[in-house]
Every structure is written in structure tokens, then in C-alpha cells.
Enzyme design. Structure first.
Site, mmCIF file in Angstrom:
data_model
loop_
_atom_site.group_PDB
_atom_site.id
_atom_site.type_symbol
_atom_site.label_atom_id
_atom_site.label_comp_id
_atom_site.label_asym_id
_atom_site.label_seq_id
_atom_site.Cartn_x
_atom_site.Cartn_y
_atom_site.Cartn_z
ATOM 1 N N HIS A 304 0.857 -1.186 0.000
ATOM 2 C CA HIS A 304 0.000 0.000 0.000
ATOM 3 C C HIS A 304 0.889 1.230 0.000
ATOM 4 C CE1 HIS A 304 -3.150 2.815 1.129
ATOM 5 N NE2 HIS A 304 -3.990 1.892 0.734
ATOM 6 N N ASP A 361 -8.060 -5.023 0.054
ATOM 7 C CA ASP A 361 -8.577 -5.823 -1.053
ATOM 8 C C ASP A 361 -8.221 -7.301 -0.962
ATOM 9 O OD1 ASP A 361 -9.964 -3.880 -2.381
ATOM 10 O OD2 ASP A 361 -8.133 -3.069 -3.248
HETATM 11 N N1 ACO Z 1 4.013 -7.688 -4.800
HETATM 12 C C1 ACO Z 1 5.353 -7.754 -4.943
HETATM 13 N N2 ACO Z 1 6.187 -6.703 -4.761
HETATM 14 C C2 ACO Z 1 5.639 -5.539 -4.405
HETATM 15 C C3 ACO Z 1 4.242 -5.396 -4.219
HETATM 16 C C4 ACO Z 1 3.420 -6.535 -4.428
HETATM 17 N N3 ACO Z 1 2.098 -6.468 -4.274
HETATM 18 N N4 ACO Z 1 3.964 -4.125 -3.867
HETATM 19 C C5 ACO Z 1 5.139 -3.484 -3.834
HETATM 20 N N5 ACO Z 1 6.146 -4.338 -4.151
HETATM 21 C C6 ACO Z 1 7.585 -4.042 -4.160
HETATM 22 C C7 ACO Z 1 7.990 -3.255 -5.404
HETATM 23 O O1 ACO Z 1 8.365 -4.102 -6.462
HETATM 24 C C8 ACO Z 1 9.109 -2.423 -4.873
HETATM 25 O O2 ACO Z 1 10.236 -3.245 -4.781
HETATM 26 P P1 ACO Z 1 11.724 -2.623 -5.042
HETATM 27 O O3 ACO Z 1 11.927 -1.633 -3.935
HETATM 28 O O4 ACO Z 1 12.632 -3.795 -4.989
HETATM 29 O O5 ACO Z 1 11.682 -1.980 -6.401
HETATM 30 C C9 ACO Z 1 8.684 -2.092 -3.442
HETATM 31 O O6 ACO Z 1 7.834 -3.186 -3.049
HETATM 32 C C10 ACO Z 1 7.920 -0.778 -3.294
HETATM 33 O O7 ACO Z 1 6.844 -0.808 -4.232
HETATM 34 P P2 ACO Z 1 6.247 0.471 -4.929
HETATM 35 O O8 ACO Z 1 5.569 0.072 -6.197
HETATM 36 O O9 ACO Z 1 7.308 1.540 -5.025
HETATM 37 O O10 ACO Z 1 5.211 0.943 -3.852
HETATM 38 P P3 ACO Z 1 4.057 1.975 -4.102
HETATM 39 O O11 ACO Z 1 3.793 2.603 -2.804
HETATM 40 O O12 ACO Z 1 4.361 2.867 -5.265
HETATM 41 O O13 ACO Z 1 2.848 1.044 -4.593
HETATM 42 C C11 ACO Z 1 0.944 -0.328 -4.604
HETATM 43 C C12 ACO Z 1 1.782 0.685 -3.807
HETATM 44 C C13 ACO Z 1 0.614 0.236 -5.992
HETATM 45 C C14 ACO Z 1 -0.380 -0.546 -3.867
HETATM 46 C C15 ACO Z 1 1.728 -1.636 -4.720
HETATM 47 O O14 ACO Z 1 2.040 -2.148 -3.444
HETATM 48 C C16 ACO Z 1 1.005 -2.689 -5.551
HETATM 49 O O15 ACO Z 1 1.110 -2.679 -6.781
HETATM 50 N N6 ACO Z 1 0.244 -3.628 -4.879
HETATM 51 C C17 ACO Z 1 -0.525 -4.611 -5.584
HETATM 52 C C18 ACO Z 1 -1.809 -3.984 -6.091
HETATM 53 C C19 ACO Z 1 -2.802 -3.737 -4.971
HETATM 54 O O16 ACO Z 1 -3.043 -4.581 -4.125
HETATM 55 N N7 ACO Z 1 -3.421 -2.540 -5.011
HETATM 56 C C20 ACO Z 1 -4.440 -2.154 -4.030
HETATM 57 C C21 ACO Z 1 -3.962 -1.029 -3.195
HETATM 58 S S1 ACO Z 1 -5.132 -0.707 -1.926
HETATM 59 C C22 ACO Z 1 -6.309 0.216 -2.629
HETATM 60 O O17 ACO Z 1 -6.175 0.868 -3.609
HETATM 61 C C23 ACO Z 1 -7.586 0.154 -1.954
#
Ligand code: ACO
Length: 427
Positions: A304, A361
Site C-alpha cells: 500500500h 482488497d
Molecule cells: N508484490 C510484490 N512486490 C511488491 C508489491 C506486491 N504487491 N507491492 C510493492 N512491491 C515491491 C515493489 O516491487 C518495490 O520493490 P523494489 O523496492 O525492490 O523496487 C517495493 O515493493 C515498493 O513498491 P512500490 O511500487 O514503489 O510501492 P508503491 O507505494 O508505489 O505502490 C501499490 C503501492 C501500488 C499498492 C503496490 O504495493 C502494488 O502494486 N500492490 C498490488 C496492487 C494492490 O493490491 N493494489 C491495491 C492497493 S489498496 C487500494 O487501492 C484500496
């Protein structure tokens, strides 16, 4: 007492005022930065950018705190209803008995949509995603209520109208997609019971409201009702900042919610679990794939932007999912898989180091599935839940005489000035 920060730039010193919120959150006030220094700030994804002051929702992602108008989400989930929580978010305080009754009556009295709008449903192919229908229908409401275009004069009446009709539009779009006759709202039913009735009743037999389902739906909608300046809420504010009417602004928010990185994640979670289940993939193998950056696969429902500990909403939903599944005598292999996936991920250094925990979610999809809500309606359910939050933010902005049209800047990285070349002279 607020203090100023000092900025040293191009041989000059600048004072930057600071702002402190009611929960001691701190900000640098850069409103005069460009005028005084010629510089702007660059913040991809707005990770450090505050776009507004707001008195609606307090969220501390590090500590896993979420409060609407100061009241913890756990208390609201346990004691409130979605209608009461909507009132709280939009008007700032819990309603007294008369206020709640009046608000409830307004929602009851505005539940029908104009009969002409029913023709729109026939215009969509049966395969249409209900989010496409929902966003277009909400924008179309402005055509049926032209007074909504005079934003400052009439928006109070549009609030109950939209809250009530969104639920009707959502249920009608589902009925259309399965070829059932549309079921009209019934005034004697509560907000959530009425929605379930419009979704699941048929003209051929009486419909009995299941109170467990009504309670589960209330909790799901309360948990989704606001989350401060997320992607869709910021979209609602940005569109509304041009004084676009409420229906147009909310329609834009619905589109922003649709994406799989935001509200579309609950559908993506179920699709991911179903694929893992049907292909017989081992949890540990899937986790390895997620960790491999070349695979561009994410563990949906994990991570998140602001929660860097367990999402408090996921905790409540996990418990609620257990209750509903056992009460309804459902054993769902996807729930077992979700639990195993959560355990595997939370004991893996990749997730621990990055503070990746289940978000709201991860469990909402399983609960919706247990309630009989089809997968392509999950994001629609999220939209129904988030609506009072969107409205509260839109109203807060419109009520604020200091509001400005939203207009970020950029740093241009394209070509410097060059001459136009006639077509025949181009190589
Ligand atoms: N699975 C695997 N790796 C992940 C995930 C995941 N779900 N989420 C983040 N990471 C990793 C990234 O690859 C990144 O790794 P790195 O540092 O080695 O490059 C690190 O964790 C940070 O991730 P970011 O994408 O920079 O985090 P950000 O805060 O931008 O993204 C997000 C948040 C979009 C929610 C992300 O965690 C994601 O894509 N999750 C899956 C989709 C999801 O569940 N969305 C619902 C969000 S809740 C809502 O909207 C109600």
C-alpha cells in the site's frame, strides 16, 4: 508554535513556513516557492506532496491508524451503519436521531432513477464491464438534473440523490448483465438490504433479507468509505476544482478507481487466487515469481502506498470473512489459499523488508464472493462504499472560499526551439 525552515539556494537564503496538523503531521508550506525562488518541486507520484488541508480522515500508515472525523474505523465497523457513517463523513459529526431519520428518508425518497435512463442499459453490450456503465450513468445524471450545473447553488440536494441512485444504477447494471428483469427499490428496506434486494431478488418469488449479509455489507462499505487523498479522491477534487458539477466529478473518480493498482485490485486478487488454484501452483513458487522483477507479477492485495504495517481494514475483514463463511457453511479453497499466501509472504524477507502487508482488497474479494457478488461487480462495490468519502472531499473543497483550481507544473525535457520544416524538405 510553528517555525520556519531555511532554504539556501543560488547564494540566497529563503524562509519556508511550516504547517502542523491536529495530529502533529508536519508540512513545508511552499505556496510562495516559485514566486520567491524560481524553483518548483518535483515529486513523482505525489509521494511527499500535500494537496490540501482536510478535516475528514486521519490516516497513519506506519501505525495502522484510520479514523473518520476522529472516530476509529474499528468502532465504526462494530457499531455504525453505512448510512450513519456517510452522514458523519459528509457533514462532520454523528447525526442525532432526527438528523439520521431525515437523511435516511432522503435516501429512501431518491432511490429511483428516471425511467428514460433505463434505456441506456439496453444500449450496452451484455459483456460491458459494470464500471463502464456506472461511470457513464453517473455523469449522465447531470443531464437529468441540470440545476446541478450551478455548483454553488444546488449541490446539497445532489448529495442524497447521488448516494441513493448509485446503488440503484449498480444493481440495475448487474441485472442487465445477467439478463434478469430490473428490480425496483423498496422503500421499507434499509440502504444495504435494499441493494441486496435489487441485486438478488426476482419477480417470480418473494425475497427474504439475510441480516448477516446486511451486516457484512454495512461493514464492507464502512471500511471503504474514505481514505483521504488517494488516487480516486484526488481525481474527484481535481475535476471538481474547475467547478465541474458533483456528478461529473464523481464519474471521474469512478474511472480512477477502476485501475488494478487501486480499486480494481479486489477483482485482481480473486483472479490471481483462482489461477493459482486451477493451475495447482504452489504458494511458495508463486511468491518466488512475484519476487522476480523480470516476471512483472505482483502479489495482488499486498502493499500500500501509505500503510507500511497491517492495513487495519484488512484485519477487520479477515475476521468478518471467517464469520460469514462459517455462518453460511461455505468452505472456499480460495480462502485457504489466501491464508497460506499471507503466511508465506509475511515470513519472507522480501515482504518484511519492504513492509508489504495485506491491504483491504486481499480479503474483500473473498467476502464479496461468499455473499454471491460476482467478480466483475467487486470494483463497483468499492465505488458504492467510497462515494460518501468522495462527496465529503468534494463538498469540503467547494465550501472552502480559498480553494483554487488544481494545476500542477512540470519540468520540460523536450526539444529547444527549432524551426518548422515544410513537408517536402523533411528527410
Ligand atoms: N508484490 C510484490 N512486490 C511488491 C508489491 C506486491 N504487491 N507491492 C510493492 N512491491 C515491491 C515493489 O516491487 C518495490 O520493490 P523494489 O523496492 O525492490 O523496487 C517495493 O515493493 C515498493 O513498491 P512500490 O511500487 O514503489 O510501492 P508503491 O507505494 O508505489 O505502490 C501499490 C503501492 C501500488 C499498492 C503496490 O504495493 C502494488 O502494486 N500492490 C498490488 C496492487 C494492490 O493490491 N493494489 C491495491 C492497493 S489498496 C487500494 O487501492 C484500496
Amino acid at each position: 508554535m510553528t517555525k520556519n525552515a531555511k532554504l539556501s539556494l543560488d547564494g540566497k537564503e529563503f524562509e519556508i513556513p511550516t504547517i502542523v496538523g491536529s495530529e502533529q503531521e508536519k508540512a513545508l508550506d511552499i505556496a510562495r516557492l516559485r514566486a520567491d525562488t524560481g524553483y518548483i518541486t518535483m515529486d513523482p507520484g505525489y509521494v511527499n506532496t500535500g494537496s490540501t488541508m482536510s478535516a475528514i480522515t486521519y490516516l497513519d500508515g506506519e501505525k495502522g491508524i484510520l479514523r473518520y472525523r476522529g472516530i476509529p474505523i474499528e468502532q465504526l465497523a462494530e457499531k455504525s451503519t453505512f448510512v450513519e457513517t456517510s452522514y458523519l463523513l459528509i457533514y462532520g459529526n454523528l447525526p442525532n436521531k432526527t438528523q439520521l431519520q431525515n437523511f435516511s428518508n432522503l435516501l429512501t425518497n431518491h432511490s429511483m432513477i428516471h425511467e428514460d435512463m433505463k434505456n441506456f442499459f439496453d444500449g450496452y453490450p451484455a459483456t460491458a464491464h459494470p464500471m463502464a456503465i456506472l461511470s457513464s450513468m453517473v455523469c449522465s445524471l447531470s443531464a437529468y438534473y441540470p440545476e446541478s450545473l450551478k455548483v454553488n447553488e444546488s449541490f446539497e440536494m445532489q448529495i442524497p440523490r447521488l448516494l441513493s441512485k448509485l446503488r440503484t444504477i449498480a444493481a440495475f447494471s448487474y441485472k442487465k448483465s445477467i439478463g434478469h428483469p430490473i428490480m425496483y427499490p423498496q422503500n421499507h428496506l434499509s440502504y444495504c438490504a435494499n441493494f441486496l434486494q435489487m441485486m438478488f431478488s426476482v419477480p417470480a418469488e418473494p425475497y427474504e433479507v439475510d441480516e448477516d449479509m446486511v451486516r457484512a455489507l454495512n461493514i464492507l462499505l464502512i471500511l471503504h468509505a474514505d481514505h483521504e487523498q488517494n488516487c480516486s479522491t484526488s481525481t474527484v477534487r481535481l475535476v471538481g476544482s474547475s467547478l465541474a458539477n458533483l456528478f461529473a466529478s464523481i464519474s471521474a473518480g469512478i474511472c480512477a478507481l477502476w485501475g488494478p493498482l487501486h480499486g480494481g485490485a479486489n477483482q485482481a486478487v480473486i483472479e490471481m487466487l483462482e489461477e493459482i488454484h486451477t493451475t495447482g501452483t504452489k504458494c511458495s513458487d508463486f511468491i518466488e515469481k512475484v519476487k522476480d522483477k523480470d516476471s512483472s507479477t505482483r502479489l495482488m492485495g499486498f502493499g500500500h502506498r501509505v500503510y507500511k504495517s497491517y492495513d487495519p481494514r484488512a484485519k477487520i475483514l479477515k475476521e468478518m470473512t471467517d464469520v460469514i463463511l462459517s455462518k453460511r457453511g461455505i468452505s472456499d479453497p480460495l480462502l485457504d489459499l489466501a491464508m497460506e499466501m499471507e503466511e508465506t509472504a509475511l515470513s519472507d524477507p522480501y515482504f518484511v523488508e519492504r513492509n508489504l502487508y495485506p491491504n483491504v482488497d486481499f480479503y474483500s474479494g473473498i467476502l464479496y464472493k461468499a455473499m454471491g457478488i460476482p467478480v466483475n461487480m467487486f470494483t463497483v462495490m468499492f465505488a458504492i462504499g467510497r462515494l460518501p468519502g468522495w462527496i465529503a472531499h468534494w463538498k469540503e473543497m467547494v465550501d472552502d472560499p480559498q480553494s483554487k483550481i488544481g494545476r500542477p507544473r512540470q519540468i520540460y525535457t523536450g526539444e529547444n526551439i527549432r524551426d518548422y520544416i515544410p513537408l517536402d524538405d523533411r528527410v
